[in-house]
Design a protein around this motif. Structure first.
Motif, PDB file in Angstrom:
ATOM      1  N   ARG A 278      56.792  27.127  13.185  1.00 20.36           N
ATOM      2  CA  ARG A 278      57.866  26.979  14.169  1.00 20.36           C
ATOM      3  C   ARG A 278      57.463  25.989  15.263  1.00 20.36           C
ATOM      4  O   ARG A 278      58.254  25.144  15.685  1.00 20.36           O
ATOM      5  CB  ARG A 278      58.211  28.343  14.781  1.00 20.36           C
ATOM      6  CG  ARG A 278      59.388  28.313  15.757  1.00 20.36           C
ATOM      7  CD  ARG A 278      60.659  27.859  15.075  1.00 20.36           C
ATOM      8  NE  ARG A 278      61.814  28.092  15.933  1.00 20.36           N
ATOM      9  CZ  ARG A 278      62.954  27.421  15.828  1.00 20.36           C
ATOM     10  NH1 ARG A 278      63.084  26.472  14.904  1.00 20.36           N
ATOM     11  NH2 ARG A 278      63.967  27.692  16.619  1.00 20.36           N
ATOM     12  N   TYR A 279      56.244  26.080  15.713  1.00 22.48           N
ATOM     13  CA  TYR A 279      55.756  25.150  16.733  1.00 22.48           C
ATOM     14  C   TYR A 279      55.722  23.717  16.206  1.00 22.48           C
ATOM     15  O   TYR A 279      56.194  22.785  16.863  1.00 22.48           O
ATOM     16  CB  TYR A 279      54.362  25.566  17.205  1.00 22.48           C
ATOM     17  CG  TYR A 279      53.670  24.507  18.031  1.00 22.48           C
ATOM     18  CD1 TYR A 279      54.175  24.113  19.267  1.00 22.48           C
ATOM     19  CD2 TYR A 279      52.521  23.875  17.559  1.00 22.48           C
ATOM     20  CE1 TYR A 279      53.554  23.127  20.023  1.00 22.48           C
ATOM     21  CE2 TYR A 279      51.896  22.892  18.307  1.00 22.48           C
ATOM     22  CZ  TYR A 279      52.418  22.516  19.537  1.00 22.48           C
ATOM     23  OH  TYR A 279      51.798  21.531  20.267  1.00 22.48           O
TER      24      TYR A 279
ATOM     25  N   THR B  25      59.200  22.155  15.865  1.00 22.92           N
ATOM     26  CA  THR B  25      59.965  21.890  17.086  1.00 22.92           C
ATOM     27  C   THR B  25      59.164  21.149  18.146  1.00 22.92           C
ATOM     28  O   THR B  25      59.747  20.439  18.979  1.00 22.92           O
ATOM     29  CB  THR B  25      60.447  23.208  17.708  1.00 22.92           C
ATOM     30  OG1 THR B  25      59.307  23.992  18.094  1.00 22.92           O
ATOM     31  CG2 THR B  25      61.293  23.994  16.727  1.00 22.92           C
TER      32      THR B  25
ATOM     33  N   ARG C  40      64.278  26.220  10.105  1.00 22.06           N
ATOM     34  CA  ARG C  40      63.499  26.671  11.258  1.00 22.06           C
ATOM     35  C   ARG C  40      61.998  26.451  11.086  1.00 22.06           C
ATOM     36  O   ARG C  40      61.290  26.175  12.058  1.00 22.06           O
ATOM     37  CB  ARG C  40      63.761  28.158  11.524  1.00 22.06           C
ATOM     38  CG  ARG C  40      65.198  28.475  11.842  1.00 22.06           C
ATOM     39  CD  ARG C  40      65.386  29.955  12.097  1.00 22.06           C
ATOM     40  NE  ARG C  40      64.840  30.332  13.401  1.00 22.06           N
ATOM     41  CZ  ARG C  40      65.465  30.205  14.556  1.00 22.06           C
ATOM     42  NH1 ARG C  40      66.689  29.697  14.587  1.00 22.06           N
ATOM     43  NH2 ARG C  40      64.905  30.592  15.681  1.00 22.06           N
TER      44      ARG C  40
ATOM     45  N   GLN D  31      59.702  27.918  21.836  1.00 23.90           N
ATOM     46  CA  GLN D  31      60.591  28.261  20.732  1.00 23.90           C
ATOM     47  C   GLN D  31      60.027  29.422  19.923  1.00 23.90           C
ATOM     48  O   GLN D  31      60.763  30.214  19.356  1.00 23.90           O
ATOM     49  CB  GLN D  31      60.808  27.048  19.822  1.00 23.90           C
ATOM     50  CG  GLN D  31      61.661  25.946  20.413  1.00 23.90           C
ATOM     51  CD  GLN D  31      63.138  26.272  20.382  1.00 23.90           C
ATOM     52  OE1 GLN D  31      63.540  27.349  19.953  1.00 23.90           O
ATOM     53  NE2 GLN D  31      63.956  25.355  20.856  1.00 23.90           N
TER      54      GLN D  31
ATOM     55  N   HIS E 275      58.667  17.811  14.265  1.00 20.25           N
ATOM     56  CA  HIS E 275      59.056  17.184  15.533  1.00 20.25           C
ATOM     57  C   HIS E 275      57.935  17.165  16.556  1.00 20.25           C
ATOM     58  O   HIS E 275      58.015  16.422  17.534  1.00 20.25           O
ATOM     59  CB  HIS E 275      60.281  17.901  16.112  1.00 20.25           C
ATOM     60  CG  HIS E 275      61.559  17.524  15.442  1.00 20.25           C
ATOM     61  ND1 HIS E 275      62.757  17.422  16.119  1.00 20.25           N
ATOM     62  CD2 HIS E 275      61.843  17.214  14.148  1.00 20.25           C
ATOM     63  CE1 HIS E 275      63.720  17.070  15.279  1.00 20.25           C
ATOM     64  NE2 HIS E 275      63.189  16.948  14.074  1.00 20.25           N
TER      65      HIS E 275
ATOM     66  N   ASP F 156      68.042  16.430  10.541  1.00 17.82           N
ATOM     67  CA  ASP F 156      66.816  15.713  10.881  1.00 17.82           C
ATOM     68  C   ASP F 156      66.653  14.422  10.083  1.00 17.82           C
ATOM     69  O   ASP F 156      65.659  13.722  10.243  1.00 17.82           O
ATOM     70  CB  ASP F 156      65.603  16.604  10.638  1.00 17.82           C
ATOM     71  CG  ASP F 156      65.585  17.808  11.556  1.00 17.82           C
ATOM     72  OD1 ASP F 156      65.703  17.610  12.767  1.00 17.82           O
ATOM     73  OD2 ASP F 156      65.483  18.934  11.055  1.00 17.82           O
TER      74      ASP F 156
ATOM     75  N   LYS G 173      57.736  22.694  20.488  1.00 15.83           N
ATOM     76  CA  LYS G 173      57.935  23.476  21.705  1.00 15.83           C
ATOM     77  C   LYS G 173      57.403  24.891  21.501  1.00 15.83           C
ATOM     78  O   LYS G 173      57.950  25.655  20.705  1.00 15.83           O
ATOM     79  CB  LYS G 173      59.408  23.517  22.071  1.00 15.83           C
ATOM     80  CG  LYS G 173      59.991  22.127  22.348  1.00 15.83           C
ATOM     81  CD  LYS G 173      61.477  22.182  22.610  1.00 15.83           C
ATOM     82  CE  LYS G 173      62.029  20.779  22.864  1.00 15.83           C
ATOM     83  NZ  LYS G 173      63.504  20.795  23.069  1.00 15.83           N
TER      84      LYS G 173
END
Length: 354
Positions: A76-77, A80, A36, A85, A273, A311, A82
């Motif tokens: 986390r940002y 992802t 995560r 999220q 990502h 991934d 996003k």
């Protein structure tokens, strides 16, 4: 009198209700943390301690956001791409608070004090020799201390100077120069040029060029680059039309060794990502996000933190497509000294014995 009676009611209306905040460091094991947030527990604690001075709140209010939580939200940002999220993880913060936290933490990660600490070009004799030996193990190409290439980070169309950010593939981007060692660790990164800028121009204005041309990196050390770059004594490019024998052998070894940078860029984008899709902030903020990801990527490498299995698939696909046809962009007027040195180098190290 009425005013005095209303005052307690006004104070009551000002009382805020805080959502409970999860402690993911206690709830999740290292496997889930890496999946995560891209770092294990010790890695998250390392980054937090490194940034603590910049992230600690100036106030002592009871519900101040801790540096640990700021790092977790930002990871986390970046993992992802996003922002929603981060809200989905139910970390107890509003969307505006999450946005402010990410901005503050990314700026701390991208600060010169942190980037120069984590991203370093080999300078000592021992480090240079070790790096050259590691590259030699790939395809017997001598003297290599790094592989340089450019990669485009897609961005939303900016409101100012929009046309400057349109690259040759006709989308908006930041053209990022990056150098990897043989272990896919980042040695240098330049992330401040719009997508229309040619790779050779970015190199010409970079600190990397000054390192080599002021002899801060000793003679006999070479970067490898594709044909978008000018051939120099310290930057060796492939032959566009190699002759049979030594030049073909040189090109084969050059290509095999240069695969490092394509794989490294693929790993960077797969690990974070946010760099793999369209970054939906201003170009200036995107540049800081790129640097922040490069810092965290090197920390992952130093701590031997793997990329989650889901991934790893097709990690090089984007770079393979992006690199096709680059020879068509070879800059005109390549200095003859670089070409003559390349011929000498090839005859010295790649001549085929009869």
């Amino acid at each position: 009198m009425a005013h005095q009676q209303d005052q307690p009611q006004a104070q009551l209306r000002q009382v805020r209700n805080y959502r409970p905040r999860r402690n993911v460091l206690e709830e999740l094991d290292d496997t889930d943390l890496i999946k995560r947030y891209r770092l294990d527990r010790e890695g998250i604690e390392f980054v937090t301690d490194m940034l603590r001075g910049a992230l600690e709140s100036a106030t002592s209010r009871s519900m101040a956001i801790s540096p640990e939580l700021k790092v977790i939200i930002t990871l986390r940002y970046l993992a992802t791409g996003k922002m929603q999220q981060c809200s989905g993880d139910d970390l107890g913060l509003s969307q505006p608070s999450i946005s402010r936290v990410i901005k503050q933490t990314v700026e701390a990660l991208a600060s010169p004090a942190i980037t120069t600490r984590i991203i370093k070009f080999p300078r000592s004799r021992i480090d240079i020799q070790r790096t050259q030996n590691e590259f030699m193990q790939i395809a017997n190409f001598p003297g290599v201390v790094g592989i340089v290439d450019g990669t485009h980070i897609r961005i939303v169309a900016p409101t100012e100077y929009e046309e400057e950010y349109v690259n040759r593939k006709h989308y908006h981007s930041i053209n990022t120069q990056i150098v990897f060692d043989a272990n896919y660790k980042i040695l240098d990164v330049v992330a401040n040029w719009p997508g229309s800028t040619h790779d050779a121009r970015i190199l010409r204005h970079s600190g990397l060029l000054r390192l080599f041309e002021t002899n801060m990196v000793p003679a006999g050390c070479h970067l490898l680059g594709d044909s978008a770059y000018p051939c120099k004594r310290w930057l060796l490019t492939p032959y566009l039309r190699p002759l049979a024998g030594a030049q073909e052998a040189y090109n084969r070894a050059h290509k095999r060794t240069r695969c490092v940078v394509e794989r490294g860029i693929g790993q960077l984008k797969r690990r974070f990502h946010v760099l793999h899709g369209e970054v939906r902030v201003s170009p200036q903020k995107t540049c800081k996000i790129i640097l922040a990801c490069a810092v965290l990527y090197n920390i992952c490498k130093d701590r031997h933190i793997h990329i989650p299995e889901e991934d790893l698939l097709d990690e090089n696909a984007a770079e393979d497509v992006e690199d096709r046809g680059r020879n068509e962009d070879a800059p005109a007027g390549v200095p003859e000294d670089g070409l003559r040195f390349r011929d000498h180098f090839v005859n010295l190290h790649f001549a085929v014995e009869d």
